[in-house]
Design an enzyme around this catalytic site. Structure first.
Site, PDB file in Angstrom:
ATOM      1  CD  GLU A   6      81.807  65.153 -27.985  1.00  0.00           C
ATOM      2  OE1 GLU A   6      82.399  65.860 -27.145  1.00  0.00           O
ATOM      3  OE2 GLU A   6      80.672  65.418 -28.414  1.00  0.00           O
ATOM      4  CD  GLU A  55      78.903  66.223 -23.589  1.00  0.00           C
ATOM      5  OE1 GLU A  55      78.718  67.382 -23.197  1.00  0.00           O
ATOM      6  OE2 GLU A  55      80.037  65.711 -23.721  1.00  0.00           O
TER       7      GLU A  55
HETATM    8  C1  BGP Z   1      81.315  68.148 -25.190  1.00  0.00           C
HETATM    9  C2  BGP Z   1      80.416  68.479 -26.327  1.00  0.00           C
HETATM   10  C3  BGP Z   1      81.072  68.960 -27.554  1.00  0.00           C
HETATM   11  C4  BGP Z   1      82.402  69.617 -27.369  1.00  0.00           C
HETATM   12  C5  BGP Z   1      83.249  69.041 -26.269  1.00  0.00           C
HETATM   13  C6  BGP Z   1      84.406  69.893 -25.839  1.00  0.00           C
HETATM   14  O1  BGP Z   1      80.722  68.579 -24.013  1.00  0.00           O
HETATM   15  O2  BGP Z   1      79.609  67.397 -26.688  1.00  0.00           O
HETATM   16  O3  BGP Z   1      80.131  69.663 -28.308  1.00  0.00           O
HETATM   17  O4  BGP Z   1      82.423  70.934 -27.560  1.00  0.00           O
HETATM   18  O5  BGP Z   1      82.549  68.738 -25.132  1.00  0.00           O
HETATM   19  O6  BGP Z   1      83.956  70.923 -25.021  1.00  0.00           O
HETATM   20  P1  BGP Z   1      84.332  72.424 -25.212  1.00  0.00           P
HETATM   21  O7  BGP Z   1      83.973  72.769 -26.599  1.00  0.00           O
HETATM   22  O8  BGP Z   1      83.519  73.161 -24.224  1.00  0.00           O
HETATM   23  O9  BGP Z   1      85.790  72.507 -24.957  1.00  0.00           O
END
Ligand code: BGP
Length: 483
Positions: A383, A178
């Site tokens: 993801e 990201e």
């Molecule tokens: C993405 C990231 C992750 C993860 C996910 C969920 O942005 O790559 O590391 O955490 O989102 O986001 P959050 O944890 O803020 O709910």
């Protein structure tokens, strides 16, 4: 017969700083993320208003223990194998391998990841390694982090250490998780570092972004040189951007945000050039990055083998007036906006998660279609998932809401494959509960529940959620049985 190829990589993902814990064990160096407390000082530290260089006694840091994957990886990978994982996406903590970010390599870190990789291979699980997932070494943060032009070499050296030590077994690599979120919502990720005295913050942020783009390009080239059989790609967070209406000005605003949020990163990774709309936007704001000698060539020489991308939702925007006052409190999936360009708009057609993120499985298909028609490369979903409050009841978590979310997205993935979009794999977020980037462990994502909280460390025992049994059936049927 399944529409998914036999080789389709069903799996799940974690990231070191959100799951490993053991933040000082095995001679690991500190990272910026280790310095972010959970309590009242959290945002001030993230925004750089308060120094993050010392750990406070009056604060709790959920990431210090996280879900203890560092000690429990054998048990956890076994559970992944029980679900039928073909791949496991995880990140390597830079400071476990090189505690100060540059210089001496730490054998304990090499040994640890060798064990993790070998455990995956024992279960025929293909390791999919993220090289950098938000955890900048503190020692390098103090030297200017990505603002320092030397950051390109720091990262390439780190990449070399990983290729040398793990390249005989790891075939799939992801560069920077990201990068677009690091650039657009740095405080949420906790790695934003604006040098003192900076007058043009936007220019500084895009200079950092430029260094990351060059670092990524050089790492991809190095990977191909050192490991001819390995495959490497970027891993941005891609949300296709809708216009809020069919007003022409909203269409133009959506195109601009699509470019700023999404295409900048992929145009550069794939074609080695800056997206023209983004370049214009940077020129208009006196924020174009400075190129060092050789940067242009380095970016042109790099060619990813595939595109990894994280998908949670689409975004919707409308035209923003030049004098619009925009709320700065955005996270990965909420679009704050840029006065004069675009501003976020709540899509009335979409439901939201308990944490306010829109849910848009159709938008997942729209995103895959658009990406494939722009880049024509195989893609892997690195993801996708639902953050929710889960409750453990008599050893079970009845997370039918998570199953519904994943089912709806896999249905669209299925459609994408029937449309001949080359999808290589699917790694939901997250394989096991972990600490969210900005909402603590209470925002859970995993197929496996971990007994711990944001206030204190629990037993860390693991419990299989209903989604665990459901996903196992999905994988067994190669994506055909979604009941
Ligand atoms: C993405 C990231 C992750 C993860 C996910 C969920 O942005 O790559 O590391 O955490 O989102 O986001 P959050 O944890 O803020 O709910």
């Amino acid at each position: 017969m399944s529409v998914f190829p036999e080789s389709f990589l069903w799996g799940g993902a974690l990231a070191a700083n959100q799951s490993e814990g053991a933040f000082r064990e095995g001679d690991k160096g500190l990272t910026t993320v280790d310095m972010i407390p959970h309590g009242e000082h959290r945002m001030a530290v993230k925004l750089g208003l308060e120094k993050r260089f010392q750990l406070r006694d009056d604060e709790f840091y959920p990431s210090h223990e996280a879900t203890d994957f560092y000690h429990r990886y054998k048990e956890d990978i076994k559970l992944m194998a029980e679900m039928g994982f073909k791949t496991y996406r995880f990140s390597i903590a830079w400071t476990r391998l090189i505690p100060n970010g540059t210089g001496e390599v730490n054998q304990a870190g090499i040994d640890h990841y060798n064990d993790v990789i070998n455990t995956c291979l024992e279960y025929n699980i293909e390791p999919l390694v993220t090289m950098f997932h938000f955890d900048m070494p503190d020692a390098l943060d103090k030297r200017g982090s990505w603002s320092n032009p030397e950051s390109v070499d720091w990262f390439v050296n780190f990449a070399k250490v990983m290729f040398e030590n793990f390249g005989d077994r790891v075939k799939y690599w992801l560069t920077i998780n990201e990068q677009n979120m690091l650039t657009l919502v740095g405080p949420i990720i906790g790695t934003l570092r604006i040098p003192e005295g900076t007058t043009n913050v936007l220019k500084e942020v895009y200079q950092q972004n430029h260094h990351m783009l060059v670092a990524q390009a050089k790492a991809m080239v190095l990977c191909h040189e050192m490991l001819p059989n390995a495959k490497i790609g970027p891993a941005p967070n891609i949300s296709y951007v809708y216009p809020a209406s069919c007003k022409p000005e909203d269409i133009l605003a959506a195109q601009e945000f699509n470019a700023i949020r999404n295409w900048l990163y992929l145009d550069m990774a794939v074609y080695g050039k800056y997206n023209n709309l983004v370049w214009t936007y940077l020129e208009e704001n006196d924020a174009t990055p400075t190129f060092a000698e050789g940067d242009e060539e380095a970016m042109k020489n790099a060619h990813p083998d595939f595109i990894g991308f994280n998908y949670y939702s689409t975004a919707t925007v409308q035209k923003a007036a030049a004098d619009d006052k925009l709320d700065p409190g955005a996270d990965q999936q909420s679009s704050r906006g840029e006065a004069g360009y675009y501003k976020g708009y709540a899509n009335p057609n979409l439901k939201k998660t308990e944490f306010g993120w829109e849910i848009d499985p159709d938008g997942f298909l729209a995103t895959m279609r658009e990406m494939y028609s722009r880049y024509h490369l195989p893609m892997i979903v690195t993801e996708n998932g639902l953050g929710a409050y889960d409750t453990l009841e008599e050893g079970r978590v009845h997370d039918n809401y998570r199953i519904a979310y994943l089912r709806a997205h896999i249905e669209q993935l299925h459609k994408a494959v029937t449309e001949n979009i080359e999808m290589m794999g699917y790694c939901p977020w997250s394989a096991i509960d972990l600490v969210s980037t900005h909402e603590g462990i209470r925002k859970r994502y995993g197929f496996i529940y971990v007994d711990t909280t944001d206030e204190e460390v629990g037993t860390l025992d693991r419990y299989k959620k209903d989604s665990f049994y459901w996903y196992k059936k999905v994988i067994e049927s190669n994506g055909e049985n979604l009941d």
